[in-house]
Design an enzyme around this catalytic site. Sequence first.
Site, PDB file in Angstrom:
ATOM      1  N   GLU A 146      28.434  45.384  45.245  1.00 12.39           N
ATOM      2  CA  GLU A 146      29.445  45.336  44.300  1.00 12.39           C
ATOM      3  C   GLU A 146      30.004  43.897  44.545  1.00 12.39           C
ATOM      4  OE1 GLU A 146      30.231  45.708  41.379  1.00 12.39           O
ATOM      5  OE2 GLU A 146      32.091  47.154  41.171  1.00 12.39           O
ATOM      6  N   ASP A 147      30.302  43.288  43.266  1.00 17.33           N
ATOM      7  CA  ASP A 147      30.837  41.883  43.265  1.00 17.33           C
ATOM      8  C   ASP A 147      32.378  41.784  43.664  1.00 17.33           C
ATOM      9  OD1 ASP A 147      31.928  43.129  40.972  1.00 17.33           O
ATOM     10  OD2 ASP A 147      31.289  41.694  39.582  1.00 17.33           O
ATOM     11  N   ASP A 201      38.828  45.762  42.807  1.00 17.93           N
ATOM     12  CA  ASP A 201      40.139  45.399  42.095  1.00 17.93           C
ATOM     13  C   ASP A 201      41.082  46.613  42.189  1.00 17.93           C
ATOM     14  OD1 ASP A 201      42.102  44.016  40.566  1.00 17.93           O
ATOM     15  OD2 ASP A 201      41.373  44.303  38.592  1.00 17.93           O
ATOM     16  N   ASP A 261      32.424  37.187  35.664  1.00 19.07           N
ATOM     17  CA  ASP A 261      32.396  37.027  34.313  1.00 19.07           C
ATOM     18  C   ASP A 261      33.874  37.114  33.619  1.00 19.07           C
ATOM     19  OD1 ASP A 261      32.034  39.826  33.800  1.00 19.07           O
ATOM     20  OD2 ASP A 261      32.082  39.269  31.700  1.00 19.07           O
ATOM     21  N   LEU A 319      34.414  52.104  41.672  1.00 14.00           N
ATOM     22  CA  LEU A 319      33.632  52.487  42.896  1.00 14.00           C
ATOM     23  C   LEU A 319      33.771  53.957  43.405  1.00 14.00           C
ATOM     24  CD1 LEU A 319      33.367  49.248  45.095  1.00 14.00           C
ATOM     25  CD2 LEU A 319      31.649  50.962  44.396  1.00 14.00           C
TER      26      LEU A 319
HETATM   27  P1  IMP Z   1      37.977  47.988  39.478  1.00 15.37           P
HETATM   28  O1  IMP Z   1      37.506  49.457  38.780  1.00 15.37           O
HETATM   29  O2  IMP Z   1      39.146  47.741  39.094  1.00 15.37           O
HETATM   30  O3  IMP Z   1      38.029  47.942  41.069  1.00 15.37           O
HETATM   31  O4  IMP Z   1      37.253  47.104  38.731  1.00 15.37           O
HETATM   32  C1  IMP Z   1      35.927  46.273  39.293  1.00 15.37           C
HETATM   33  C2  IMP Z   1      35.263  45.669  38.536  1.00 15.37           C
HETATM   34  O5  IMP Z   1      35.896  45.016  37.484  1.00 15.37           O
HETATM   35  C3  IMP Z   1      34.479  44.875  39.136  1.00 15.37           C
HETATM   36  O6  IMP Z   1      32.946  45.386  39.366  1.00 15.37           O
HETATM   37  C4  IMP Z   1      34.182  43.567  37.854  1.00 15.37           C
HETATM   38  O7  IMP Z   1      33.055  43.753  37.171  1.00 15.37           O
HETATM   39  C5  IMP Z   1      35.518  43.600  37.353  1.00 15.37           C
HETATM   40  N1  IMP Z   1      36.485  42.936  37.794  1.00 15.37           N
HETATM   41  C6  IMP Z   1      37.641  43.013  38.646  1.00 15.37           C
HETATM   42  N2  IMP Z   1      38.281  41.846  38.969  1.00 15.37           N
HETATM   43  C7  IMP Z   1      37.618  40.945  38.381  1.00 15.37           C
HETATM   44  C8  IMP Z   1      37.983  39.366  38.654  1.00 15.37           C
HETATM   45  O8  IMP Z   1      38.779  38.768  39.015  1.00 15.37           O
HETATM   46  N3  IMP Z   1      36.817  38.593  37.707  1.00 15.37           N
HETATM   47  C9  IMP Z   1      35.860  39.297  37.256  1.00 15.37           C
HETATM   48  N4  IMP Z   1      35.537  40.652  37.147  1.00 15.37           N
HETATM   49  C10 IMP Z   1      36.506  41.310  37.835  1.00 15.37           C
HETATM   50 MG    MG Z   2      31.276  44.545  38.041  1.00 17.45          MG
END
Ligand code: IMP
Ligand code: MG
Length: 169
Positions: free
Chosen positions: A94-95, A98, A154, A103
């Site tokens: 995963e990149d 957040d 992105d 995940l």
């Molecule tokens: P989560 O479910 O909130 O952990 O979001 C994870 C996904 O949101 C990542 O796989 C990214 O695609 C996107 N994302 C979260 N933070 C960022 C950021 O700072 N820049 C770009 N994409 C983000």
């Molecule tokens: Mg992503």
Amino acid sequence: MKAIIYDAATIQRRVAEMGKEIAKAYPSGDLLVVGILKGSILFMADLVRAIERPVQMDFLVVSSYGAGKSSSGNVRLTYDPAIDLAGKHVLLVEDIIDSGRTLNRLVALLGARRPASLAIAALLDKRIAPEPPKELRFVGFHAPPAFLVGYGLDYAEEYRHLPFIADLE
Ligand code: IMP
Ligand code: MG
């Protein structure tokens, strides 16, 4: 873009280290590396080249974000790995983590397919997730709580191709 947070050389150095850590963590068995598209694409391409042991590669597509900057909490698998996960060590790539929602949902989905093990390698972790996935095993950098772009990340489909990671604001 305001500032470069991780330049290309810093990223390459850390990804090389992560490849070594991963190779060491899986001394035997089939290792299936599954990249979460599209954000993991550059990280995945560099990471697999740094893992000096046999691996298989697959991808999945999950949609959780729209064109905006905040998590919707809606996670949908729009492309499923073609390779059977059963009996394999599965490493999800995963990149960035957040909220951790994406995940946590994915791990629940994929865990039901009886992999030998399931772990996560994330290039960046903002460390703001209320319930970080317990499968998170390899982290590249502890990222600042900013909106980052580049090296796969992105904003509205822009900036993914950049070889460095920058703060968007
Ligand atoms: P989560 O479910 O909130 O952990 O979001 C994870 C996904 O949101 C990542 O796989 C990214 O695609 C996107 N994302 C979260 N933070 C960022 C950021 O700072 N820049 C770009 N994409 C983000
Ligand atoms: Mg992503």
